[in-house]
Write an enzyme that holds these catalytic residues in place. Structure first.
Site, PDB file in Angstrom:
ATOM      1  N   MET A  88       4.221  39.261  39.109  1.00  0.00           N
ATOM      2  CA  MET A  88       4.997  38.101  39.514  1.00  0.00           C
ATOM      3  C   MET A  88       6.082  38.522  40.487  1.00  0.00           C
ATOM      4  O   MET A  88       6.732  39.544  40.296  1.00  0.00           O
ATOM      5  CB  MET A  88       5.632  37.439  38.300  1.00  0.00           C
ATOM      6  CG  MET A  88       6.347  36.144  38.623  1.00  0.00           C
ATOM      7  SD  MET A  88       7.404  35.629  37.275  1.00  0.00           S
ATOM      8  CE  MET A  88       8.690  36.852  37.394  1.00  0.00           C
ATOM      9  N   CYS A  89       6.295  37.731  41.524  1.00  0.00           N
ATOM     10  CA  CYS A  89       7.296  38.013  42.546  1.00  0.00           C
ATOM     11  C   CYS A  89       7.977  36.712  42.957  1.00  0.00           C
ATOM     12  O   CYS A  89       7.578  35.624  42.539  1.00  0.00           O
ATOM     13  CB  CYS A  89       6.644  38.649  43.779  1.00  0.00           C
ATOM     14  SG  CYS A  89       5.767  40.191  43.430  1.00  0.00           S
ATOM     15  N   GLY A  90       8.994  36.829  43.789  1.00  0.00           N
ATOM     16  CA  GLY A  90       9.659  35.667  44.352  1.00  0.00           C
ATOM     17  C   GLY A  90       9.583  35.704  45.859  1.00  0.00           C
ATOM     18  O   GLY A  90       9.755  36.764  46.473  1.00  0.00           O
TER      19      GLY A  90
END
Length: 318
Positions: free
Chosen positions: A1-3
Site C-alpha cells: 500500500m502506498c499514497g
C-alpha cells in the site's frame, strides 16, 4: 500500500505536494518522492525515509514547476532500496513519471513481454516500473508527436489489457498534463478535486484520499471510478473516460490504512465515540479496513503498529 498525489496548478506546486505527502504518511513510511515539471525540465527528489527526512529546504527550492506528482511508499513488492522509491521516470516517449499504489499479479510475465516485444529493459523488481513501461510503450504506439486525451485513454485501455492486479496511479506526461486511473475493479482508491485561483483559473489535484483534498483547501469533485481515467491538461481542461473493457462499479474490500475522515468508495469513515485507551503522544490515528471490521490504531512511524482496538463501524453512504 502506498499514497499518491498529483497536482496541476497555476503556480509552484512543490509545497502543496509536500503537504499532501505528510497527510498521506500513514500509507507508507519506507520512502518518499516528488517530481515536478518546469517548462521542458523535470526535477526529481526521492529517497528512503519519512517525508520530513527526505525533503530539506534545499531540495524544495529545486522542485520548481506548476505541475508535479508525489509518492509515499510501503513496500509490498520488490525491495526497500532507494532505487525503488517513487516517482519513477522514463525518457521515452515525451518524459513520463509515475506514482503507483497497488500490486500487479502478472508482473513477471509482463516483464518478459516488455523485453521481448517492446525491447524495454527493467532495472528493478518493482511492479511500478512494469506499469510505467507498459503505459509508456502503449502511448508510443499511438504514434503522435503531441498526443491528445483520446490517445492517452487508448494507451491506458491497452495497459489494462496487459496488466492484472489491484492498482491506482497518477502519471505525469511532460508538456501535456497528469492522468490518474484505477484498475478495472476499482480496488485501490483515487479521488480528484479542484480549487479556484481567482486570477489564473482552477487548479486540480488527484490523490489517494479525500483528506488530502480537504487539508489543502481543495474541493472534492468525485471518485475516479473503477476502470476510469481522468486527464488534466496543463491548460486546466479536464477529460474523463472509462478505459477498461469490463469495469465493475461494485465497491471492493480496501485492505489498508486510511485516515479517519477520509471518503473511500463514496463512504465516509467515521470513528466511533468509544474512548480509545493508551492515547500515546506523537502517534497518529488511522484506520485499518479488512472488509468485515474497522480497527483504530496508533501508528508509530519509527517502530510498528500497536495498541489497537476494534470499534464499531459508523459508515454513512454519501
Amino acid at each position: 500500500m502506498c499514497g499518491v498525489v498529483g497536482i496541476v496548478g497555476k503556480g509552484p506546486v512543490n509545497q502543496d505536494i509536500y503537504d499532501a505527502l505528510t497527510v498521506l504518511q500513514h500509507r507508507g513510511q519506507d520512502a518518499a518522492g516528488i517530481v515536478t515539471a518546469d517548462g521542458d525540465r523535470l526535477h526529481l527528489r526521492k529517497d528512503t525515509g519519512l517525508v520530513s527526512q527526505v525533503f530539506q529546504q534545499r531540495h524544495m527550492h529545486r522542485l520548481a514547476g506548476n505541475m508535479g506528482i508525489g509518492h509515499v511508499r510501503y513496500p509490498t513488492a520488490g525491495t526497500s532500496s532507494s532505487a525503488e522509491a517513487q516517482p519513477m521516470y522514463v525518457n521515452s516517449p515525451y518524459g513520463i513519471s509515475i506514482a503507483h499504489n497497488g500490486n500487479l499479479i502478472n508482473s513477471k510475465k509482463v516483464t518478459k513481454s516488455l523485453l521481448e516485444k517492446d525491447l524495454s529493459f527493467l532495472n528493478t523488481d518493482s511492479d511500478s516500473e512494469v506499469l510505467l513501461n507498459v503505459f509508456a510503450n502503449e502511448l508510443r504506439r499511438q504514434g503522435k508527436m503531441s498526443p491528445g486525451p483520446e490517445d492517452i485513454f487508448a494507451a491506458i485501455k491497452a495497459t489494462h489489457r496487459r496488466v492484472k492486479g489491484a492498482y491506482s496511479a497518477v502519471i505525469m506526461i511532460n508538456g501535456l498534463g497528469i492522468v490518474g486511473f484505477r484498475d478495472p475493479l476499482g480496488i485501490r482508491p483515487l479521488i480528484f478535486g479542484n480549487k479556484d485561483n481567482d486570477l489564473l483559473g482552477a487548479e486540480y489535484i488527484i490523490a489517494s484520499e479525500s483528506t488530502v483534498i480537504d487539508n489543502l483547501g481543495y474541493e472534492v469533485i468525485d471518485d475516479i471510478g473503477a476502470g476510469e481515467a481522468v486527464f488534466i491538461g496543463l491548460d486546466g481542461k479536464v477529460f474523463r473516460k472509462k478505459c477498461a473493457d469490463n469495469a465493475s462499479s461494485t465497491p471492493n474490500c480496501n485492505n489498508g490504512f486510511v485516515r479517519i475522515g477520509s471518503i473511500s468508495f463514496g463512504t465516509a469513515l467515521v470513528a466511533g465515540k468509544k474512548r480509545v485507551p493508551y492515547p500515546a503522544a506523537g502517534k497518529r490515528q488511522v484506520l485499518i479496513i479488512n472488509c468485515s471490521r474497522i480497527y483504530i490504531i496508533f501508528q508509530d512511524f519509527h517502530d510498528n503498529y500497536t495498541e489497537y482496538l476494534v470499534i464499531s463501524s459508523l459508515l454513512t453512504t454519501l
